[in-house]
Motif scaffolding. Sequence first.
Motif, PDB file in Angstrom:
ATOM      1  N   GLY A 202       0.813  -1.211   0.000  1.00 45.99           N
ATOM      2  CA  GLY A 202       0.000   0.000   0.000  1.00 45.99           C
ATOM      3  C   GLY A 202       0.844   1.257   0.000  1.00 45.99           C
ATOM      4  O   GLY A 202       0.528   2.241  -0.681  1.00 45.99           O
ATOM      5  N   THR A 203       1.940   1.238   0.754  1.00 42.39           N
ATOM      6  CA  THR A 203       2.841   2.393   0.785  1.00 42.39           C
ATOM      7  C   THR A 203       3.472   2.621  -0.584  1.00 42.39           C
ATOM      8  O   THR A 203       3.607   3.762  -1.043  1.00 42.39           O
ATOM      9  CB  THR A 203       3.944   2.166   1.830  1.00 42.39           C
ATOM     10  N   SER A 204       3.845   1.533  -1.251  1.00 44.38           N
ATOM     11  CA  SER A 204       4.432   1.647  -2.588  1.00 44.38           C
ATOM     12  C   SER A 204       3.421   2.216  -3.580  1.00 44.38           C
ATOM     13  O   SER A 204       3.771   3.049  -4.430  1.00 44.38           O
ATOM     14  CB  SER A 204       4.919   0.275  -3.067  1.00 44.38           C
ATOM     15  N   VAL A 205       2.160   1.772  -3.475  1.00 46.54           N
ATOM     16  CA  VAL A 205       1.110   2.299  -4.352  1.00 46.54           C
ATOM     17  C   VAL A 205       0.953   3.800  -4.143  1.00 46.54           C
ATOM     18  O   VAL A 205       0.837   4.577  -5.096  1.00 46.54           O
ATOM     19  CB  VAL A 205      -0.218   1.565  -4.092  1.00 46.54           C
ATOM     20  N   GLN A 206       0.968   4.231  -2.886  1.00 46.89           N
ATOM     21  CA  GLN A 206       0.841   5.655  -2.571  1.00 46.89           C
ATOM     22  C   GLN A 206       1.968   6.460  -3.201  1.00 46.89           C
ATOM     23  O   GLN A 206       1.747   7.526  -3.784  1.00 46.89           O
ATOM     24  CB  GLN A 206       0.847   5.849  -1.053  1.00 46.89           C
ATOM     25  N   VAL A 208       3.817   5.663  -5.848  1.00 47.30           N
ATOM     26  CA  VAL A 208       3.692   5.663  -7.311  1.00 47.30           C
ATOM     27  C   VAL A 208       2.635   6.657  -7.769  1.00 47.30           C
ATOM     28  O   VAL A 208       2.839   7.429  -8.716  1.00 47.30           O
ATOM     29  CB  VAL A 208       3.368   4.249  -7.824  1.00 47.30           C
ATOM     30  N   VAL A 209       1.478   6.659  -7.092  1.00 45.00           N
ATOM     31  CA  VAL A 209       0.406   7.585  -7.450  1.00 45.00           C
ATOM     32  C   VAL A 209       0.862   9.022  -7.270  1.00 45.00           C
ATOM     33  O   VAL A 209       0.561   9.901  -8.090  1.00 45.00           O
ATOM     34  CB  VAL A 209      -0.854   7.289  -6.609  1.00 45.00           C
ATOM     35  N   SER A 210       1.613   9.291  -6.217  1.00 45.38           N
ATOM     36  CA  SER A 210       2.095  10.652  -5.959  1.00 45.38           C
ATOM     37  C   SER A 210       3.007  11.152  -7.062  1.00 45.38           C
ATOM     38  O   SER A 210       3.079  12.359  -7.332  1.00 45.38           O
ATOM     39  CB  SER A 210       2.847  10.694  -4.616  1.00 45.38           C
ATOM     40  N   LEU A 211       3.721  10.246  -7.719  1.00 44.80           N
ATOM     41  CA  LEU A 211       4.650  10.636  -8.780  1.00 44.80           C
ATOM     42  C   LEU A 211       3.935  11.070 -10.051  1.00 44.80           C
ATOM     43  O   LEU A 211       4.405  11.954 -10.773  1.00 44.80           O
ATOM     44  CB  LEU A 211       5.592   9.466  -9.107  1.00 44.80           C
ATOM     45  N   PHE A 212       2.777  10.461 -10.356  1.00 41.04           N
ATOM     46  CA  PHE A 212       2.152  10.663 -11.664  1.00 41.04           C
ATOM     47  C   PHE A 212       0.822  11.403 -11.612  1.00 41.04           C
ATOM     48  O   PHE A 212       0.302  11.786 -12.666  1.00 41.04           O
ATOM     49  CB  PHE A 212       1.939   9.306 -12.347  1.00 41.04           C
ATOM     50  N   VAL A 213       0.246  11.600 -10.431  1.00 38.38           N
ATOM     51  CA  VAL A 213      -1.086  12.195 -10.332  1.00 38.38           C
ATOM     52  C   VAL A 213      -1.049  13.383  -9.362  1.00 38.38           C
ATOM     53  O   VAL A 213      -0.407  13.324  -8.313  1.00 38.38           O
ATOM     54  CB  VAL A 213      -2.116  11.155  -9.843  1.00 38.38           C
ATOM     55  N   ASN A 214      -1.755  14.415  -9.722  1.00 39.01           N
ATOM     56  CA  ASN A 214      -1.907  15.566  -8.829  1.00 39.01           C
ATOM     57  C   ASN A 214      -2.933  15.218  -7.757  1.00 39.01           C
ATOM     58  O   ASN A 214      -4.110  15.041  -8.069  1.00 39.01           O
ATOM     59  CB  ASN A 214      -2.372  16.783  -9.634  1.00 39.01           C
ATOM     60  N   PRO A 215      -2.528  15.120  -6.493  1.00 33.89           N
ATOM     61  CA  PRO A 215      -3.465  14.726  -5.431  1.00 33.89           C
ATOM     62  C   PRO A 215      -4.642  15.670  -5.273  1.00 33.89           C
ATOM     63  O   PRO A 215      -5.661  15.301  -4.688  1.00 33.89           O
ATOM     64  CB  PRO A 215      -2.592  14.714  -4.169  1.00 33.89           C
ATOM     65  N   ASP A 216      -4.523  16.908  -5.793  1.00 35.00           N
ATOM     66  CA  ASP A 216      -5.611  17.871  -5.665  1.00 35.00           C
ATOM     67  C   ASP A 216      -6.740  17.604  -6.655  1.00 35.00           C
ATOM     68  O   ASP A 216      -7.831  18.163  -6.511  1.00 35.00           O
ATOM     69  CB  ASP A 216      -5.077  19.296  -5.876  1.00 35.00           C
ATOM     70  N   LEU A 220      -9.900  12.593 -10.533  1.00 35.71           N
ATOM     71  CA  LEU A 220      -8.911  11.666 -11.066  1.00 35.71           C
ATOM     72  C   LEU A 220      -8.484  10.659 -10.008  1.00 35.71           C
ATOM     73  O   LEU A 220      -8.316   9.462 -10.311  1.00 35.71           O
ATOM     74  CB  LEU A 220      -7.693  12.427 -11.586  1.00 35.71           C
ATOM     75  N   VAL A 221      -8.344  11.098  -8.775  1.00 34.27           N
ATOM     76  CA  VAL A 221      -7.970  10.173  -7.698  1.00 34.27           C
ATOM     77  C   VAL A 221      -9.085   9.164  -7.447  1.00 34.27           C
ATOM     78  O   VAL A 221      -8.820   7.981  -7.206  1.00 34.27           O
ATOM     79  CB  VAL A 221      -7.638  10.946  -6.406  1.00 34.27           C
ATOM     80  N   VAL A 222     -10.340   9.613  -7.536  1.00 36.80           N
ATOM     81  CA  VAL A 222     -11.476   8.704  -7.388  1.00 36.80           C
ATOM     82  C   VAL A 222     -11.447   7.645  -8.487  1.00 36.80           C
ATOM     83  O   VAL A 222     -11.648   6.448  -8.233  1.00 36.80           O
ATOM     84  CB  VAL A 222     -12.807   9.489  -7.425  1.00 36.80           C
ATOM     85  N   VAL A 223     -11.183   8.082  -9.725  1.00 36.17           N
ATOM     86  CA  VAL A 223     -11.104   7.133 -10.842  1.00 36.17           C
ATOM     87  C   VAL A 223      -9.993   6.121 -10.599  1.00 36.17           C
ATOM     88  O   VAL A 223     -10.173   4.906 -10.799  1.00 36.17           O
ATOM     89  CB  VAL A 223     -10.864   7.879 -12.170  1.00 36.17           C
ATOM     90  N   ILE A 224      -8.837   6.598 -10.150  1.00 34.55           N
ATOM     91  CA  ILE A 224      -7.702   5.696  -9.915  1.00 34.55           C
ATOM     92  C   ILE A 224      -8.036   4.701  -8.808  1.00 34.55           C
ATOM     93  O   ILE A 224      -7.692   3.508  -8.912  1.00 34.55           O
ATOM     94  CB  ILE A 224      -6.441   6.506  -9.562  1.00 34.55           C
ATOM     95  N   PRO A 253      -4.750   8.120   2.335  1.00 33.34           N
ATOM     96  CA  PRO A 253      -3.941   9.344   2.278  1.00 33.34           C
ATOM     97  C   PRO A 253      -4.514  10.430   1.377  1.00 33.34           C
ATOM     98  O   PRO A 253      -4.428  11.625   1.705  1.00 33.34           O
ATOM     99  CB  PRO A 253      -2.589   8.842   1.748  1.00 33.34           C
ATOM    100  N   PHE A 254      -5.085  10.067   0.238  1.00 35.81           N
ATOM    101  CA  PHE A 254      -5.503  11.072  -0.735  1.00 35.81           C
ATOM    102  C   PHE A 254      -6.958  11.511  -0.581  1.00 35.81           C
ATOM    103  O   PHE A 254      -7.265  12.701  -0.686  1.00 35.81           O
ATOM    104  CB  PHE A 254      -5.283  10.541  -2.150  1.00 35.81           C
TER     105      PHE A 254
END
Length: 328
Positions: A202-206, A208-216, A220-224, A253-254
């Motif tokens: 789960g930490t690794s997923v977090q 990876v997502v932080s690198l490619f997606v704008n958390p704001d 998009l975060v809901v879709v992911i 986290p998001f």
Amino acid sequence: MNTLISINRIYYLIGIIVMMLTVMTLRDKGNPKRFTTALFWFLFGAVFLFGDLLVENLGKSMAHRIIGGTVIIISLIAGTGLLSMGSYATSTHEERVASSKRLGNWLFFPAVLIPVITVACTVLLKGVSVGGVMLLDQKQLTLAALCVACVCALIAGCVLTRGTPLQAVRQSRRLVDSIGWAAILPLMLAMLGGVFVAAKTGTSVQQVVSLFVNPDNRFLVVVIYCVGMALFTMVMGNAFAAFPVMSAGIALPFLILGHHADPAPLVAIGMYSGYCGTLMTPMAANYNIVPAALLELKNKYQVIKVQIPTALTLLTVNVFLMYFLAFR
């Protein structure tokens, strides 16, 4: 405190039954791959029978390595197509029709007994002991109750059909041979889920997502999260195994901490999104592959093909439900 029906004794019972299947397979000259099929079931049953002995005599570390190697061998046997069906002594079509007419709806009685007795034992036998001996394993109460229910259903089935427990074991071999490797896939996937949790995936997923997606970007975060639950479930074969990884990596986290989402509808819809993945994967063998084998469909993936449009539609609906319902 001692326990009458402990989880270890249940494992021993499973191991003994599997070893009986192994012996029957070895004696079945009608099976073109009887030796490798028997080896598959022998290794599987040995884990249940001898796991404790390995831990006691070799220690946890070495026992885990041996069992891990056993799992790899089992996977290789299944993956290289070394499993096969054999010959089985079954009743004729006329005999089955006559038996079904004689039994009528009572034919479903043993199957109904399983959930009824499981629930009854779970509720009524919690904390119950006789002479200082607990009737059921309190740490694994539901599993112990399920074992009691299955034994009661077996007895009821033998009484109704005038059969014997040995006949039940023979028919079990026919059933597991029809299903093949998919019969043990849920167990293997549960082990894989434990590995992912221990590895803090789960930490690794977090990260990876932080690198490619704008958390704001809430949508998009809901879709992911929804699509990720479906995809990870397709890999794991079980939404329950995917849930802790994706929820710890994305939802918490998001969405919950970052966007102040209401946890109740968020995780409920997230789990539902995982179920959409269940409809589209052969890894969910007990839902998709086993029915195809039992129904003797020519295409073992036919169930999945029929379910894909429904799964994709539900997944799309889940994205919008989460976006509009989970945020204050």
